[in-house]
Write a protein that holds these residues in place. Sequence first.
Motif, PDB file in Angstrom:
ATOM      1  N   ASP A 216       0.833  -1.214   0.000  1.00 43.72           N
ATOM      2  CA  ASP A 216       0.000   0.000   0.000  1.00 43.72           C
ATOM      3  C   ASP A 216       0.860   1.254   0.000  1.00 43.72           C
ATOM      4  OD1 ASP A 216      -2.353  -1.414  -0.069  1.00 43.72           O
ATOM      5  OD2 ASP A 216      -2.767  -1.236   2.085  1.00 43.72           O
ATOM      6  N   VAL A 217       1.940   1.242   0.770  1.00 42.67           N
ATOM      7  CA  VAL A 217       2.825   2.400   0.794  1.00 42.67           C
ATOM      8  C   VAL A 217       3.552   2.562  -0.539  1.00 42.67           C
ATOM      9  CG1 VAL A 217       4.946   3.328   1.820  1.00 42.67           C
ATOM     10  CG2 VAL A 217       3.134   2.473   3.295  1.00 42.67           C
ATOM     11  N   LEU A 218       3.976   1.467  -1.123  1.00 47.54           N
ATOM     12  CA  LEU A 218       4.670   1.539  -2.408  1.00 47.54           C
ATOM     13  C   LEU A 218       3.772   2.127  -3.502  1.00 47.54           C
ATOM     14  CD1 LEU A 218       6.532  -1.895  -2.335  1.00 47.54           C
ATOM     15  CD2 LEU A 218       7.588   0.362  -2.243  1.00 47.54           C
ATOM     16  N   LYS A 219       2.476   1.988  -3.336  1.00 48.96           N
ATOM     17  CA  LYS A 219       1.524   2.540  -4.304  1.00 48.96           C
ATOM     18  C   LYS A 219       1.109   3.975  -3.958  1.00 48.96           C
ATOM     19  CE  LYS A 219      -0.562  -1.906  -5.578  1.00 48.96           C
ATOM     20  NZ  LYS A 219      -1.816  -2.728  -5.538  1.00 48.96           N
ATOM     21  N   SER A 220       1.580   4.479  -2.819  1.00 51.56           N
ATOM     22  CA  SER A 220       1.159   5.800  -2.352  1.00 51.56           C
ATOM     23  C   SER A 220       2.118   6.884  -2.842  1.00 51.56           C
ATOM     24  CB  SER A 220       1.099   5.820  -0.826  1.00 51.56           C
ATOM     25  OG  SER A 220       2.412   5.866  -0.282  1.00 51.56           O
ATOM     26  N   ASP A 221       1.848   8.108  -2.435  1.00 50.82           N
ATOM     27  CA  ASP A 221       2.708   9.233  -2.813  1.00 50.82           C
ATOM     28  C   ASP A 221       3.985   9.309  -1.987  1.00 50.82           C
ATOM     29  OD1 ASP A 221       0.913  10.097  -4.755  1.00 50.82           O
ATOM     30  OD2 ASP A 221      -0.184  11.367  -3.342  1.00 50.82           O
ATOM     31  N   TYR A 222       3.987   8.660  -0.812  1.00 47.45           N
ATOM     32  CA  TYR A 222       5.124   8.773   0.107  1.00 47.45           C
ATOM     33  C   TYR A 222       5.764   7.412   0.330  1.00 47.45           C
ATOM     34  CZ  TYR A 222       2.981  13.258   1.336  1.00 47.45           C
ATOM     35  OH  TYR A 222       2.448  14.519   1.308  1.00 47.45           O
ATOM     36  N   ILE A 223       7.044   7.299   0.028  1.00 49.75           N
ATOM     37  CA  ILE A 223       7.748   6.059   0.342  1.00 49.75           C
ATOM     38  C   ILE A 223       8.960   6.307   1.255  1.00 49.75           C
ATOM     39  CG2 ILE A 223       6.987   4.885  -1.755  1.00 49.75           C
ATOM     40  CD1 ILE A 223       9.775   5.353  -2.928  1.00 49.75           C
ATOM     41  N   THR A 224       9.355   7.575   1.418  1.00 46.98           N
ATOM     42  CA  THR A 224      10.465   7.877   2.335  1.00 46.98           C
ATOM     43  C   THR A 224       9.932   8.547   3.594  1.00 46.98           C
ATOM     44  OG1 THR A 224      10.915   9.910   1.079  1.00 46.98           O
ATOM     45  CG2 THR A 224      12.230   7.963   0.547  1.00 46.98           C
ATOM     46  N   GLN A 225       9.945   9.864   3.655  1.00 46.57           N
ATOM     47  CA  GLN A 225       9.476  10.568   4.851  1.00 46.57           C
ATOM     48  C   GLN A 225       8.043  11.051   4.646  1.00 46.57           C
ATOM     49  OE1 GLN A 225      13.128  10.998   4.215  1.00 46.57           O
ATOM     50  NE2 GLN A 225      12.810   9.313   5.629  1.00 46.57           N
ATOM     51  N   GLY A 226       7.105  10.252   5.109  1.00 48.72           N
ATOM     52  CA  GLY A 226       5.692  10.577   4.992  1.00 48.72           C
ATOM     53  C   GLY A 226       4.960  10.304   6.284  1.00 48.72           C
ATOM     54  N   PRO A 227       3.660  10.131   6.229  1.00 49.16           N
ATOM     55  CA  PRO A 227       2.853  10.005   7.450  1.00 49.16           C
ATOM     56  C   PRO A 227       3.068   8.712   8.226  1.00 49.16           C
ATOM     57  CG  PRO A 227       1.493   9.672   5.493  1.00 49.16           C
ATOM     58  CD  PRO A 227       2.821  10.164   5.008  1.00 49.16           C
ATOM     59  N   LYS A 228       3.551   7.670   7.577  1.00 47.87           N
ATOM     60  CA  LYS A 228       3.697   6.380   8.253  1.00 47.87           C
ATOM     61  C   LYS A 228       4.787   6.406   9.328  1.00 47.87           C
ATOM     62  CE  LYS A 228       0.517   3.912   6.264  1.00 47.87           C
ATOM     63  NZ  LYS A 228      -0.615   3.345   7.044  1.00 47.87           N
TER      64      LYS A 228
ATOM     65  N   VAL B 134      22.970  21.859  14.153  1.00 46.77           N
ATOM     66  CA  VAL B 134      24.048  20.997  14.657  1.00 46.77           C
ATOM     67  C   VAL B 134      24.519  20.130  13.489  1.00 46.77           C
ATOM     68  CG1 VAL B 134      23.092  20.901  16.997  1.00 46.77           C
ATOM     69  CG2 VAL B 134      22.503  19.109  15.353  1.00 46.77           C
ATOM     70  N   LEU B 135      25.642  19.459  13.687  1.00 40.92           N
ATOM     71  CA  LEU B 135      26.126  18.526  12.677  1.00 40.92           C
ATOM     72  C   LEU B 135      25.430  17.187  12.893  1.00 40.92           C
ATOM     73  CD1 LEU B 135      28.040  17.963  10.310  1.00 40.92           C
ATOM     74  CD2 LEU B 135      29.773  17.289  11.995  1.00 40.92           C
ATOM     75  N   GLY B 136      24.398  16.945  12.100  1.00 41.69           N
ATOM     76  CA  GLY B 136      23.624  15.725  12.239  1.00 41.69           C
ATOM     77  C   GLY B 136      23.922  14.729  11.132  1.00 41.69           C
ATOM     78  N   PHE B 137      23.054  13.732  11.023  1.00 41.70           N
ATOM     79  CA  PHE B 137      23.229  12.654  10.056  1.00 41.70           C
ATOM     80  C   PHE B 137      21.910  12.385   9.336  1.00 41.70           C
ATOM     81  CE2 PHE B 137      26.644  12.224  12.978  1.00 41.70           C
ATOM     82  CZ  PHE B 137      27.678  11.600  12.309  1.00 41.70           C
ATOM     83  N   ASN B 138      21.993  11.675   8.238  1.00 36.79           N
ATOM     84  CA  ASN B 138      20.775  11.199   7.578  1.00 36.79           C
ATOM     85  C   ASN B 138      20.469   9.812   8.127  1.00 36.79           C
ATOM     86  OD1 ASN B 138      18.662  10.503   5.966  1.00 36.79           O
ATOM     87  ND2 ASN B 138      19.770  10.552   4.041  1.00 36.79           N
ATOM     88  N   TYR B 139      19.758   9.786   9.240  1.00 33.34           N
ATOM     89  CA  TYR B 139      19.449   8.553   9.954  1.00 33.34           C
ATOM     90  C   TYR B 139      17.939   8.276   9.938  1.00 33.34           C
ATOM     91  CZ  TYR B 139      24.052   7.710  12.151  1.00 33.34           C
ATOM     92  OH  TYR B 139      25.367   7.394  12.412  1.00 33.34           O
ATOM     93  N   ARG B 140      17.244   8.723   8.898  1.00 32.78           N
ATOM     94  CA  ARG B 140      15.786   8.636   8.898  1.00 32.78           C
ATOM     95  C   ARG B 140      15.292   7.251   8.468  1.00 32.78           C
ATOM     96  NH1 ARG B 140      15.159  14.119   5.441  1.00 32.78           N
ATOM     97  NH2 ARG B 140      16.791  12.977   4.316  1.00 32.78           N
ATOM     98  N   LEU B 141      14.221   6.829   9.090  1.00 33.20           N
ATOM     99  CA  LEU B 141      13.495   5.631   8.670  1.00 33.20           C
ATOM    100  C   LEU B 141      12.537   6.023   7.554  1.00 33.20           C
ATOM    101  CD1 LEU B 141      13.472   2.656   9.795  1.00 33.20           C
ATOM    102  CD2 LEU B 141      11.304   3.246  10.902  1.00 33.20           C
ATOM    103  N   THR B 142      12.149   5.067   6.727  1.00 36.21           N
ATOM    104  CA  THR B 142      11.261   5.354   5.605  1.00 36.21           C
ATOM    105  C   THR B 142       9.818   4.955   5.911  1.00 36.21           C
ATOM    106  OG1 THR B 142      11.501   3.184   4.558  1.00 36.21           O
ATOM    107  CG2 THR B 142      13.162   4.866   4.019  1.00 36.21           C
ATOM    108  N   ASP B 143       8.900   5.457   5.095  1.00 33.51           N
ATOM    109  CA  ASP B 143       7.505   5.041   5.206  1.00 33.51           C
ATOM    110  C   ASP B 143       7.332   3.562   4.881  1.00 33.51           C
ATOM    111  OD1 ASP B 143       6.582   7.588   5.921  1.00 33.51           O
ATOM    112  OD2 ASP B 143       4.811   7.395   4.649  1.00 33.51           O
ATOM    113  N   ILE B 144       8.141   3.064   3.947  1.00 32.28           N
ATOM    114  CA  ILE B 144       8.063   1.638   3.611  1.00 32.28           C
ATOM    115  C   ILE B 144       8.345   0.795   4.854  1.00 32.28           C
ATOM    116  CG2 ILE B 144       9.070  -0.217   2.221  1.00 32.28           C
ATOM    117  CD1 ILE B 144       9.862   1.951   0.156  1.00 32.28           C
ATOM    118  N   GLN B 145       9.438   1.114   5.534  1.00 34.38           N
ATOM    119  CA  GLN B 145       9.805   0.374   6.741  1.00 34.38           C
ATOM    120  C   GLN B 145       8.802   0.594   7.868  1.00 34.38           C
ATOM    121  OE1 GLN B 145      13.685   2.362   6.433  1.00 34.38           O
ATOM    122  NE2 GLN B 145      14.611   0.406   6.964  1.00 34.38           N
ATOM    123  N   SER B 146       8.325   1.820   7.985  1.00 39.85           N
ATOM    124  CA  SER B 146       7.372   2.132   9.057  1.00 39.85           C
ATOM    125  C   SER B 146       6.056   1.399   8.874  1.00 39.85           C
ATOM    126  CB  SER B 146       7.130   3.645   9.111  1.00 39.85           C
ATOM    127  OG  SER B 146       8.323   4.319   9.455  1.00 39.85           O
ATOM    128  N   ALA B 147       5.628   1.229   7.625  1.00 46.21           N
ATOM    129  CA  ALA B 147       4.396   0.462   7.366  1.00 46.21           C
ATOM    130  C   ALA B 147       4.546  -0.967   7.861  1.00 46.21           C
ATOM    131  CB  ALA B 147       4.075   0.483   5.877  1.00 46.21           C
TER     132      ALA B 147
END
Length: 372
Positions: A21-33, A232-245
């Motif tokens: 369902d997420v793969l078919k949606s508009d958001y697969i990285t940083q979205g509502p999931k 601050v000096l941060g990182f790209n450590y984000r989880l995706t909507d695919i994984q969150s689903a």
Amino acid sequence: MKTIPYGRQWIDDGDIAEVIDVLKSDYITQGPKVKEFEEIVASYTGAKYSVAFSSGTAALHGAMFAAGVREGTEVITSPITFVATSNAIMYMGGIPVFVDIDPKTYCINIDKIEEKITSKTKVIAPIDYAGFPVDIRRIREIANKYDLIIVEDAAHALGAMRYGKKVGEEADLTVLSFHPVKHITTGEGGMVLTNNESLYYKLMLFRTHGITKDKRFLEKKDVGPWYYEMQVLGFNYRLTDIQSALGISQMKKIEKFIQRRNEIACIYDKAFADHKNIECPPKPPYPNSRHAYHLYPIRIKRKNRRNVFEALRKKGIWVQVHYIPVSSQPYYRKRFGYKDDAFPNAEKLYEEEISIPMFPKMSDEDVEYVID
């Protein structure tokens, strides 16, 4: 011959459908999931805030940043853990200070913590080894006495309980892992729980390049809706909507998974109770407690552990050893000069321990095969 690993994920058609369902949606990285997943885990554990990360290691790194670990900061922890715990301390320039384990719990020996506290100590980072919930109340007394922050490595302990509270409510920062062998999985993934809004904000910054668009915290106000600041000096450590689903779907089954792990542990306990060569893992002694049994670590007595390990693998039982003490690793020995007898209880556990299969999809027949 069948093969039974020490741990394994349980993915069903419902999980797969949620991901599709997420793969078919508009958001697969940083979205509502992502936010939905965070809120579900926070609600389950009783924490006010939660921040999802791309892995358990990334979550540990973020927690050490939020806790204020910097160059020269000392963090008290246990040598019986995966190297990610102490590595995360060192990523921030901190110094891991190991305290030997308590042989009655396999977790950090709380009676020995105060001996290691110095003016440079800022954090106590206990590990809930195998899913045993460490006595956080006793650690809190020490932390309050010396004005220290508690970062609980609960990668093994989602769903564990002590004194009627789930792990996640009581430490300043609690770290979870969603690796496939853990209680739920997002493929790779992790999360940090906290009740402190300031720590929550730091975690949010750290996982997204150090960038914020939150108007409450911007140095420049009312520039425009596009405006953001790297603070601050941060990182790209984000989880995706695919994984969150996948994580959301898995959380619907978390209690079933924990219950089955405890059922298997009970069967093992009874089978090995009177065996002269096998010692079963300890149980939490506190009222209203629950072990999460990420692992079922037995100790081999009066036998050669390697022979037992290799014989089990020849039978298709893919056992593992958890863990080689971090202080025994070449990097740590060279960096800090640790010797073989530095932490005798941890080293004794390592010499005797074998993790036998423990995962909710095991059938009763699988369990009996392992016991046999």
